[in-house]
Design a protein around this motif. Structure first.
Motif, PDB file in Angstrom:
ATOM      1  N   LEU A 262       1.863   6.474  -9.005  1.00  0.00           N
ATOM      2  CA  LEU A 262       1.024   5.859 -10.029  1.00  0.00           C
ATOM      3  C   LEU A 262       1.502   6.223 -11.433  1.00  0.00           C
ATOM      4  O   LEU A 262       1.499   5.381 -12.338  1.00  0.00           O
ATOM      5  CB  LEU A 262      -0.438   6.280  -9.825  1.00  0.00           C
ATOM      6  CG  LEU A 262      -1.113   5.709  -8.565  1.00  0.00           C
ATOM      7  CD1 LEU A 262      -2.463   6.378  -8.340  1.00  0.00           C
ATOM      8  CD2 LEU A 262      -1.262   4.196  -8.669  1.00  0.00           C
TER       9      LEU A 262
ATOM     10  N   LEU B 279       0.827  -1.205   0.000  1.00  0.00           N
ATOM     11  CA  LEU B 279       0.000   0.000   0.000  1.00  0.00           C
ATOM     12  C   LEU B 279       0.866   1.262   0.000  1.00  0.00           C
ATOM     13  O   LEU B 279       0.578   2.230  -0.711  1.00  0.00           O
ATOM     14  CB  LEU B 279      -0.920   0.017   1.216  1.00  0.00           C
ATOM     15  CG  LEU B 279      -2.146  -0.903   1.171  1.00  0.00           C
ATOM     16  CD1 LEU B 279      -2.839  -0.909   2.529  1.00  0.00           C
ATOM     17  CD2 LEU B 279      -3.124  -0.451   0.086  1.00  0.00           C
TER      18      LEU B 279
ATOM     19  N   ALA C 113       1.103   9.696  -3.984  1.00  0.00           N
ATOM     20  CA  ALA C 113       0.340   8.723  -4.768  1.00  0.00           C
ATOM     21  C   ALA C 113       0.290   9.067  -6.259  1.00  0.00           C
ATOM     22  O   ALA C 113       0.518   8.178  -7.099  1.00  0.00           O
ATOM     23  CB  ALA C 113      -1.065   8.563  -4.198  1.00  0.00           C
TER      24      ALA C 113
ATOM     25  N   LEU D  56       2.319   1.507  -3.408  1.00  0.00           N
ATOM     26  CA  LEU D  56       1.362   1.286  -4.506  1.00  0.00           C
ATOM     27  C   LEU D  56       1.964   0.349  -5.551  1.00  0.00           C
ATOM     28  O   LEU D  56       1.863   0.558  -6.764  1.00  0.00           O
ATOM     29  CB  LEU D  56       0.948   2.611  -5.138  1.00  0.00           C
ATOM     30  CG  LEU D  56       0.208   3.584  -4.199  1.00  0.00           C
ATOM     31  CD1 LEU D  56      -0.134   4.874  -4.938  1.00  0.00           C
ATOM     32  CD2 LEU D  56      -1.052   2.947  -3.618  1.00  0.00           C
TER      33      LEU D  56
END
Length: 259
Positions: free
Chosen positions: A247, A150, A243, A153
């Motif tokens: 990503l 997590l 994040a 990611l």
């Protein structure tokens, strides 16, 4: 900010790094095995007792350097001191390995080969356990695995807790200079996650790990688990603003692999 890639011509000049606290019965064999593979050794004595100090005195040589911390400060503090010392001595990579015989020194050439293949990469041991592994420790690792996936990611890092790994010193010490790393058992996971945030690639290397009979462990079930829980809370919160970048980097890598 992602760590800048190394040039193909960048040198590969590794050493071994051993943090030690009262493992006087196993350290000599570990050092001898590492020297047999041609690696100079940096030992960080984390405030060990007199018996261990005597053994370490006998190991110091031209290719075996010892750093002594005045008092026991924790595994993370010892590794940090060793990484900085290795960098300042001109090494490009440091192979972290435990002093207690838990790790398979026969795999040293495999770690070094992975490091030569990608001098930017963090090469992480992916443990293969036998029946000696305590079940509570084994199952507890899966909680950390889920948290790390997590926090990054990504499923790239297969095991963030194994203390058998090859660090690229330029990137690792730059991250240490940016913000201090944990002083104790939460070091291994946090440094791996933060290096991934930095854009350092990861290579996973399956390696046999044992828990020696009557081995000395410095893992404190209550205090270290509390520290690890606090670390995961901190890292999960740190992931949130990162994040979009994580990503985007993942998508870019996937697109490159598809070409």
């Amino acid at each position: 900010m992602p760590f800048a890639s190394a040039t193909a011509a960048e040198a590969f000049h590794p050493c071994a790094l051993i943090p030690i606290y009262n493992h006087e019965d196993t350290i000599a064999a570990t050092v001898a095995a590492l020297r047999a593979h041609g690696l100079p050794v940096v030992i960080v004595d984390d405030g060990s007792d007199d018996a261990t100090r005597v053994v370490l005195d006998g190991l110091v040589s031209h290719d075996v350097q010892r750093i002594r911390l005045a008092r026991n400060s924790g595994k993370g503090r010892a590794i940090t001191a060793g990484l900085i010392t290795a960098r300042d001595a001109g090494y490009t990579h440091a192979l972290q390995i435990d002093a207690d015989g838990q790790h398979d020194v026969a795999d040293v050439p495999r770690f070094l080969a992975e490091g030569r293949a990608d001098t930017n990469a963090l090469v992480c041991g992916q443990p293969i356990y036998d029946e000696s592994v305590p079940r509570a420790r084994l199952y507890g690792r899966y909680v950390t695995h889920l948290c790390v996936w997590l926090e990054t990611l990504s499923f790239t890092l297969r095991d963030s807790m194994c203390g058998y790994r090859l660090y690229p010193l330029k990137a690792t010490c730059a991250e240490i200079d940016r913000a201090p790393l944990p002083a104790r058992m939460d070091f291994d996971t946090e440094v791996a996650v933060r290096l991934m945030w930095r854009g350092v690639p990861v290579r996973n290397l399956p390696t046999r790990v044992i828990y020696p009979e009557n081995g000395l462990s410095h893992f404190h079930m209550l205090h270290d688990n509390l520290r690890i829980s606090a670390m995961h809370t901190r890292l999960l919160l740190g992931m949130l603003p990162r994040a979009p970048g994580l990503l985007w980097r993942k998508r870019k890598r996937s697109a490159a692999c598809a070409v």
